[in-house]
Design a protein around this motif. Structure first.
Motif, PDB file in Angstrom:
ATOM      1  N   ARG A 244       0.821  -1.199   0.000  1.00 40.06           N
ATOM      2  CA  ARG A 244       0.000   0.000   0.000  1.00 40.06           C
ATOM      3  C   ARG A 244       0.860   1.258   0.000  1.00 40.06           C
ATOM      4  O   ARG A 244       1.995   1.256   0.412  1.00 40.06           O
ATOM      5  N   GLY A 245       0.286   2.370  -0.466  1.00 39.65           N
ATOM      6  CA  GLY A 245       0.925   3.674  -0.347  1.00 39.65           C
ATOM      7  C   GLY A 245       1.826   4.083  -1.485  1.00 39.65           C
ATOM      8  O   GLY A 245       2.344   5.207  -1.488  1.00 39.65           O
ATOM      9  N   ALA A 246       2.053   3.210  -2.481  1.00 40.30           N
ATOM     10  CA  ALA A 246       2.947   3.563  -3.577  1.00 40.30           C
ATOM     11  C   ALA A 246       2.407   4.750  -4.368  1.00 40.30           C
ATOM     12  O   ALA A 246       3.159   5.657  -4.744  1.00 40.30           O
ATOM     13  N   GLY A 247       1.114   4.754  -4.623  1.00 41.86           N
ATOM     14  CA  GLY A 247       0.529   5.858  -5.382  1.00 41.86           C
ATOM     15  C   GLY A 247       0.592   7.176  -4.633  1.00 41.86           C
ATOM     16  O   GLY A 247       0.790   8.233  -5.234  1.00 41.86           O
ATOM     17  N   ASP A 248       0.453   7.134  -3.320  1.00 36.40           N
ATOM     18  CA  ASP A 248       0.550   8.347  -2.517  1.00 36.40           C
ATOM     19  C   ASP A 248       1.977   8.888  -2.515  1.00 36.40           C
ATOM     20  O   ASP A 248       2.194  10.107  -2.584  1.00 36.40           O
ATOM     21  N   SER A 249       2.966   7.990  -2.446  1.00 34.96           N
ATOM     22  CA  SER A 249       4.357   8.424  -2.533  1.00 34.96           C
ATOM     23  C   SER A 249       4.661   8.995  -3.910  1.00 34.96           C
ATOM     24  O   SER A 249       5.419   9.961  -4.046  1.00 34.96           O
ATOM     25  N   LEU A 250       4.068   8.398  -4.945  1.00 33.98           N
ATOM     26  CA  LEU A 250       4.243   8.933  -6.296  1.00 33.98           C
ATOM     27  C   LEU A 250       3.732  10.367  -6.377  1.00 33.98           C
ATOM     28  O   LEU A 250       4.422  11.262  -6.886  1.00 33.98           O
ATOM     29  N   THR A 251       2.526  10.588  -5.877  1.00 33.77           N
ATOM     30  CA  THR A 251       1.955  11.937  -5.896  1.00 33.77           C
ATOM     31  C   THR A 251       2.854  12.917  -5.159  1.00 33.77           C
ATOM     32  O   THR A 251       3.134  14.020  -5.634  1.00 33.77           O
ATOM     33  N   ALA A 252       3.340  12.514  -3.974  1.00 35.70           N
ATOM     34  CA  ALA A 252       4.219  13.370  -3.193  1.00 35.70           C
ATOM     35  C   ALA A 252       5.515  13.665  -3.943  1.00 35.70           C
ATOM     36  O   ALA A 252       6.014  14.795  -3.920  1.00 35.70           O
TER      37      ALA A 252
END
Length: 331
Positions: A244-252
């Motif tokens: 989980r969280g890969a897409g959120d890190s990408l956005t950041a």
């Protein structure tokens, strides 16, 4: 003044139980989409303000945890039930022991939250609009109003949303919209995973109010469409520790690049590197800045012209790395 203000209306208190040689190890952290984005932004050297609601005992604990991570917290405090979960990973997989999305916000709380976000976002170069813990926590129309009111010639708005909240920010206007191909399908914007169908949906999203659209698509390279056309961005695959969280890190990562003054087509490579590193770690939104900077050199980007569909490579996007198992850089 912060570089970035993150709208994270209902952060989540996360309690995870894991194996330890002497028994069980219990981890307590702040979590949720906006928190994971803010955490990665801090790892990438950005000054971050988080605008949120802190509810009850859970909210009081979250406030301390967020400040301990170096975030400037602008909050509305209220009584009630906050968002939290308890997960057991001792067997190697996440098992939900208890999960609570928290109470919906009342009218006065919504007004106070909007005012705080408008003020904090007006003091930042970029605002990120992230989703709440539950669908009923915040009405979608608040996202339309924020997108419209926060954008001007000097300030950008980035959204990582789907469903009604995505449609709301499109109506308000958004500089960068990030979404996955699964979310496109869930919103009825595509009927299959073909590149042509996804690109058609991306063009539609741009026509409806998005300046640039980024679509992650499972095991295939992610796509980004802007005024110049479409590019695909890919990375080699990595062994996964957390899905989980890969897409959120990408956005950041993309936002951190924009804060540095990079054009979007350069910033997307930082986002891809941050997202890819996230899946190799148990902590969500974590990773060393130097490691992300080094990994960025391995990101591959290819221009796709309007007539030719891209040829799939044996590489994968950050969200794709996570999807195979299910669905921290200085400025």
């Amino acid at each position: 003044m912060s570089d970035v203000t993150v709208f994270a209306p209902s952060p989540t208190l996360t309690i995870t139980v894991e194996d330890h040689p002497q028994g069980s190890e219990i981890h307590v952290h702040a979590g949720g989409q906006g928190v994971w984005q803010a955490r990665m932004l801090r790892r990438l050297g950005c000054e971050v303000t988080m605008c949120c609601v802190l509810t009850g005992e859970i909210g009081s604990t979250l406030g301390h945890l967020l400040e301990d991570e170096g975030l400037r917290v602008v909050s509305v405090e209220r009584a009630g039930r906050g968002s939290a979960y308890v997960h057991d990973r001792r067997g190697g997989k996440r098992v939900a022991v208890a999960e609570e999305q928290g109470d919906p916000l009342g009218r006065h709380d919504l007004d106070d939250l909007y005012t705080r976000m408008l003020d904090a976002g007006s003091r930042s170069r970029i605002s990120i609009l992230s989703g709440p813990a539950g669908d009923e926590t915040v009405p979608a129309d608040m996202y339309r109003r924020l997108a419209a009111d926060l954008r001007d010639e000097e300030r950008r708005v980035v959204a990582d949303l789907a469903g009604d909240r995505m449609r709301a920010v499109l109506a308000g206007g958004v500089d960068v919209l990030k979404i996955s191909h699964e979310e496109l399908a869930g919103d009825g914007l595509i009927t299959d995973d073909s590149t042509a169908g996804i690109r058609a949906a991306m063009r539609r999203l741009r026509e409806e109010g998005a300046g640039t659209v980024v679509v992650t698509r499972a095991s295939d390279p992610l796509l980004m469409m802007d005024d110049r056309g479409t590019v695909e961005v890919s990375l080699p695959a990595f062994a996964e520790a957390e899905t989980r969280g890969a897409g959120d890190s990408l956005t950041a990562g993309v936002v951190a690049g924009l804060v540095r003054g990079e054009p979007l087509r350069r910033a997307i490579t930082l986002g891809a590197a941050a997202g890819a590193l996230n899946v190799t770690r148990h902590g969500l939104g974590t990773g060393d800045g130097a490691a992300i900077r080094s990994l960025r050199d391995r990101v591959r980007q290819r221009t796709v012209d309007a007539e030719e569909a891209p040829v799939a490579e044996e590489r994968t996007s950050p969200d794709g790395l996570a999807a195979r198992a299910a669905p921290e850089e200085d400025r």
